[in-house]
Design a protein around this motif. Structure first.
Motif, mmCIF file in Angstrom:
data_model
loop_
_atom_site.group_PDB
_atom_site.id
_atom_site.type_symbol
_atom_site.label_atom_id
_atom_site.label_comp_id
_atom_site.label_asym_id
_atom_site.label_seq_id
_atom_site.Cartn_x
_atom_site.Cartn_y
_atom_site.Cartn_z
ATOM 1 N N ARG A 68 -9.311 6.900 -25.828
ATOM 2 C CA ARG A 68 -8.640 5.676 -25.377
ATOM 3 C C ARG A 68 -7.167 5.966 -25.168
ATOM 4 O O ARG A 68 -6.506 6.573 -26.009
ATOM 5 C CB ARG A 68 -8.829 4.553 -26.403
ATOM 6 N N PHE B 20 -3.389 4.408 -24.235
ATOM 7 C CA PHE B 20 -2.562 3.205 -24.138
ATOM 8 C C PHE B 20 -1.704 3.333 -22.883
ATOM 9 O O PHE B 20 -0.796 4.158 -22.824
ATOM 10 C CB PHE B 20 -1.679 3.095 -25.381
ATOM 11 N N GLU B 21 -2.073 2.583 -21.887
ATOM 12 C CA GLU B 21 -1.409 2.746 -20.598
ATOM 13 C C GLU B 21 -0.539 1.542 -20.247
ATOM 14 O O GLU B 21 -0.758 0.449 -20.749
ATOM 15 C CB GLU B 21 -2.471 2.894 -19.493
ATOM 16 N N ARG B 22 0.386 1.793 -19.355
ATOM 17 C CA ARG B 22 1.171 0.689 -18.800
ATOM 18 C C ARG B 22 0.262 -0.117 -17.882
ATOM 19 O O ARG B 22 -0.457 0.464 -17.062
ATOM 20 C CB ARG B 22 2.346 1.257 -18.001
ATOM 21 N N GLU C 10 -1.241 -7.454 -18.461
ATOM 22 C CA GLU C 10 -2.567 -6.988 -18.915
ATOM 23 C C GLU C 10 -3.649 -7.962 -18.461
ATOM 24 O O GLU C 10 -4.721 -7.561 -18.004
ATOM 25 C CB GLU C 10 -2.600 -6.882 -20.448
#
Ligand SMILES: Cc1ncc(C[n+]2csc(CCOP(=O)(O)OP(=O)(O)O)c2C)c(N)n1
Ligand code: SF4
Length: 248
Positions: free
Chosen positions: A5, A7-9, A35
């Motif tokens: 996983r 953590f993206e912008r 998001e």
């Protein structure tokens, strides 16, 4: 194979630094909105309307069509755009000075008409951008630059609970109050903001999510103390929860 996983912008958030003060929660709320836009797959058909106040530059951060409205008039501008482009998903982003003071009439009448827009309302109990004046949401006894001895109900009236007021109207589909003061609250805040957009996508009327937020700069507090003050003082007066749900 183990799942990785990352953590993206969010796609709907520009890759730029914000101008907000340390500890200000505007940036957190921007991220949540981005998001939600990504998850609902609506970036190409979403428009936002920016307010006056510190978040006047929200159009520099959220990557959708954006428009700037004069003081407090974001709901009126969003109404116009939505009526000519009902296929688009429209949101306003407004502070408490903008929404509950300068634009009181606009928000009440947009809600009362059941305009198909979603309002994100940042309540930090003060006017941020212009130096910390008393807002309609300033708590009793709270000191501001225009109430240096604290808000006195005899002189200034009582802090206004916008969710409770608008929930008395027949037309709104969804009204909720959340905060982003701690991670456990952020999950619920995101759920509420997503629901507000979903209500609009389903054509079930006006929706608004109020977010209890901080202004460490004008409260004269360090960010950690501001967060604590919000939890201890704002939540008891402005209870979190859903005040209006779409009818089944
Ligand atoms: C009619 C009018 N009154 C006052 C102002 C000055 N003004 C610009 S931003 C602002 C404060 C907005 O505060 P808020 O909406 O609470 O947002 P914040 O800066 O706290 O995020 C004010 C009073 C104005 N521009 N127009
Ligand atoms: S003045 Fe207050 S509301 Fe404005 S960016 Fe700074 S902390 Fe945020």
């Amino acid at each position: 194979m183990a799942e990785t996983r990352i953590f993206e912008r969010p796609r709907a958030l520009y890759d730029v630094a914000t101008h907000y003060c340390p500890g200000c929660m505007h940036g957190t709320v921007h991220r949540i909105i981005a998001e939600v836009i990504d998850e609902l797959g609506i970036q190409e058909r979403t428009f936002g309307v920016a307010p006056v106040g510190c978040s006047v530059f929200v159009y520099n951060y959220i990557d959708t069509d954006m428009c700037e409205a004069a003081h407090g008039r974001a709901p009126a501008v969003a109404t116009g755009i939505k009526r000519v482009r009902p296929d688009m998903i429209g949101f306003t982003y407004q502070g408490d000075g903008d929404l509950a003071s300068i634009g009181t009439a606009e928000i009440i009448h947009a809600a009362n008409r059941g305009e198909r827009i979603s309002v994100i309302f940042i309540n930090n109990a003060i006017y941020g951008m212009t130096g910390g004046q008393m807002a309609p949401t300033t708590l009793l006894d709270q000191k501001t630059t225009t109430s240096p001895r604290g808000r006195d109900p005899k002189a200034h009236g009582y802090p206004m609970r916008m969710c409770e007021m608008l929930a008395t109207l027949a037309a709104p589909g969804y009204i909720a109050r959340v905060t982003v003061a701690e991670p456990k609250y952020i999950t619920k805040a995101k759920q509420a903001i997503k629901k507000a957009f979903q209500v609009q996508i389903d054509d079930r009327g006006f929706s608004m999510v109020e977010v209890l937020s901080t202004c460490p700069t004008n409260w004269g507090m360090r960010p950690v103390d501001a967060k604590k003050w919000l939890i201890e003082n704002m939540i008891p007066y402005y209870p979190l929860g859903e005040f209006k749900q779409p009818e089944e």
